[in-house]
Design an enzyme around this catalytic site. Structure first.
Site, PDB file in Angstrom:
ATOM      1  CE  LYS A  63      -3.935   1.967   2.600  1.00 35.84           C
ATOM      2  NZ  LYS A  63      -4.822   1.815   3.767  1.00 35.84           N
ATOM      3  CB  SER A  68      -8.050   3.709   2.739  1.00 36.81           C
ATOM      4  OG  SER A  68      -7.256   3.105   3.731  1.00 36.81           O
ATOM      5  CB  SER A  92      -8.358   0.830   5.646  1.00 32.40           C
ATOM      6  OG  SER A  92      -9.085   2.014   5.543  1.00 32.40           O
TER       7      SER A  92
HETATM    8  N1  GLN Z   1     -13.219   4.423   6.462  1.00 27.48           N
HETATM    9  C1  GLN Z   1     -12.373   4.664   7.560  1.00 27.48           C
HETATM   10  C2  GLN Z   1     -11.915   6.092   7.551  1.00 27.48           C
HETATM   11  O1  GLN Z   1     -12.038   6.729   6.551  1.00 27.48           O
HETATM   12  C3  GLN Z   1     -11.248   3.699   7.522  1.00 27.48           C
HETATM   13  C4  GLN Z   1      -9.893   4.229   7.432  1.00 27.48           C
HETATM   14  C5  GLN Z   1      -8.769   3.270   7.600  1.00 27.48           C
HETATM   15  O2  GLN Z   1      -8.901   2.187   8.180  1.00 27.48           O
HETATM   16  N2  GLN Z   1      -7.608   3.694   7.162  1.00 27.48           N
HETATM   17  O3  GLN Z   1     -11.458   6.619   8.512  1.00 27.48           O
END
Ligand code: GLN
Length: 493
Positions: free
Chosen positions: A75, A150, A174
């Site tokens: 990532k 994400s 995410s």
């Molecule tokens: N959807 C969550 C957020 O936007 C998840 C983010 C994550 O785990 N990086 O904060």
């Protein structure tokens, strides 16, 4: 190509394929498929081929580690030395890290190397990868839909067979959410099990590096190479501690469950000798009925093998979503303060230092990130701190206590991973902050630092994958992975 890590290991060891051939196959597939799904934002052909050659050399000398010759996707918020790491943000567009994240370094030591960097929402803030400066990742199952976020690029890369496994990060779901949306397995370890050194911070008290792969077994193999103490991360698990002991013994059990290649994995024992699975009925009612039904029928596999399912109440986990978004935004507002155009990253020169900072941040961050920085700054500001941030922290303590209570009576908790299946392109953006609500099943594990795994359990009527989430108590990572392996390998009774 879409082979388990054990099969790839065997093929490499038996000289059926060289690492160079394997890597070339992946690169060829990336070349033809990536434009369709946009999983990779940076394809590292040169680095990958040289990684493969040196792996082949090492293997010819008999120096074989668990992942020697097996490439990975990383990532784009995880630092890779000399490979541009952008967080899919303009502010880090040309950032070239001078060091590898500890997790990456450990996987390199285990013999892996990087195929490329994967797409994500800017600074990992989002659910669809639509907040990426490189455009969104499409779901390989159906490209009208998002891959999730994400870590959507990592999930799509694995789902489309463009990487055998990928690293992601999970601050509020995410890793697990895109895994569920793309029909792959995603594992978020306990907070502290994997070093965060080199993971670009979003919300430090919840950020964890996780794995996306084709199975819980693959996740376990990769996780086993990354876990452990790191002097560069004070929150990483300490050798000799009770947590370390639980982690180590759980992983040992997880691996000893399967010896012979085709033997069925037995049901993990759990603390009482008989696995007890908590089923929070109100959380199933909260999910869309197709997701709930698919997960309940998967749970039957555990029951058939002798596990006890116990209805549990999760009243104390209520409002986790609000606590999560306040804490995440508050920590982000502080973490992202470092991007000022002075030290590193992009700079837009102004008339003086203050003007440079303003211009840099204005041009460098896009809308979602600015919104969260402002919300977080507000929640931390004088006069509002008690009302928002402190309240969210109190709620977090309640959630932790609630889980502790739950895990007195059960070993694992199972729910749908997400309340729904993948968003259509543009759907989440149109919902704006209302889409945040779809994270409600995911975030409790982050607030409490628990290990949590998403495994695919079928598809809805539209053909979109559904995920089942298995969560355990802190540092019971091995048990969580064992349960996932049982379902995927031994559960076919
Ligand atoms: N959807 C969550 C957020 O936007 C998840 C983010 C994550 O785990 N990086 O904060």
């Amino acid at each position: 190509m879409e082979q388990s890590l054990r099969k790839l290991r065997k093929a490499l060891d038996d000289r059926k394929i060289s690492s160079k051939e394997l890597t070339e196959e992946y690169l060829k597939k990336i070349e033809t498929e990536n434009s369709r799904i946009n999983a990779y934002v940076n394809i590292c052909s040169e680095e990958a081929l040289s990684g493969a050659s040196s792996a082949d050399e090492r293997m010819s000398r008999g120096e074989t580690g668990p992942l020697t010759g097996i490439p990975m996707a990383v990532k784009d918020n995880i630092c890779t030395k000399d490979i541009i790491t952008t967080c899919c943000s303009n502010i880090l567009k040309n950032y070239n890290p001078v060091y590898d994240a500890t997790a990456v370094k450990r996987l390199y030591l285990a013999g892996s190397f990087t195929l490329g960097k994967t797409n994500m929402d800017e600074f990992a803030m989002g659910q669809t990868t639509e907040n990426s400066i490189f455009g969104s990742t499409r779901n390989p199952v159906n490209t009208d839909y998002c891959a999730g976020g994400s870590s959507g690029g990592s999930a799509a890369a694995v789902a489309a067979g463009l990487a055998p496994f990928a690293l992601g990060s999970d601050t509020g779901g995410s890793v697990r959410q895109p895994a569920a949306f793309c029909g792959v397995t995603g594992f978020k370890p306990s907070y502290g099990a994997v070093s965060r050194y080199g993971l670009i911070a979003y919300a430090s008290s919840m950020d964890q590096i996780g794995v996306l792969a084709q199975s819980a077994d693959d996740c376990a193999i990769v996780f086993n190479e990354m876990l452990g103490n790191d002097e560069k991360d004070m929150t990483s698990v300490r050798p000799g501690s009770a947590e370390y002991g639980r982690l180590a013994s759980g992983m040992k059990e997880c691996f000893s469950a399967v010896n012979a290649e085709d033997a069925a994995v037995s049901l993990p024992a759990g603390g009482n000798g008989k696995l007890r699975i908590g089923i929070p009925e109100e959380l199933f009612d909260d999910a869309n009925p197709e997701c709930a039904a698919a997960v309940l029928s998967a749970v039957k596999e555990f029951e058939k093998a002798g596990a006890a399912t116990v209805p549990v109440k999760t009243d104390r986990l209520k409002n986790a979503l609000y606590a999560y978004y306040i804490i995440a935004c508050a920590e982000a507002s502080s973490n992202l303060g470092r991007y000022d155009g002075i030290r590193y990253g992009r700079r837009v020169l102004g008339t003086d230092i203050g003007d440079t900072v303003i211009k840099t941040r204005n041009a460098g961050f896009s809308g979602e990130v600015k919104k969260r920085i402002m919300l977080g700054t507000f929640a931390l500001s004088h006069g509002y701190y008690d009302m928002y941030y402190k309240k969210a922290c109190d709620l977090r303590s309640r959630i932790r206590a609630g889980f502790n209570e739950l895990f007195d009576s059960v070993d694992l908790v199972i729910t749908p991973t997400v309340t729904r299946t993948a968003f259509k392109s543009g759907e989440a953006a149109a919902l704006s902050t209302a889409a945040y609500a779809e994270d409600r099943l995911l975030v409790p594990a982050n607030l409490a630092g628990l290990p949590s795994l998403s495994v695919p359990v079928g598809k809805d009527k539209a053909g979109l994958p559904i995920g089942m989430m298995i969560t355990g108590k802190g540092f019971a990572d091995g048990l969580v992975l064992s349960a996932g392996r049982f379902y995927q390998e031994g559960g076919r009774l």
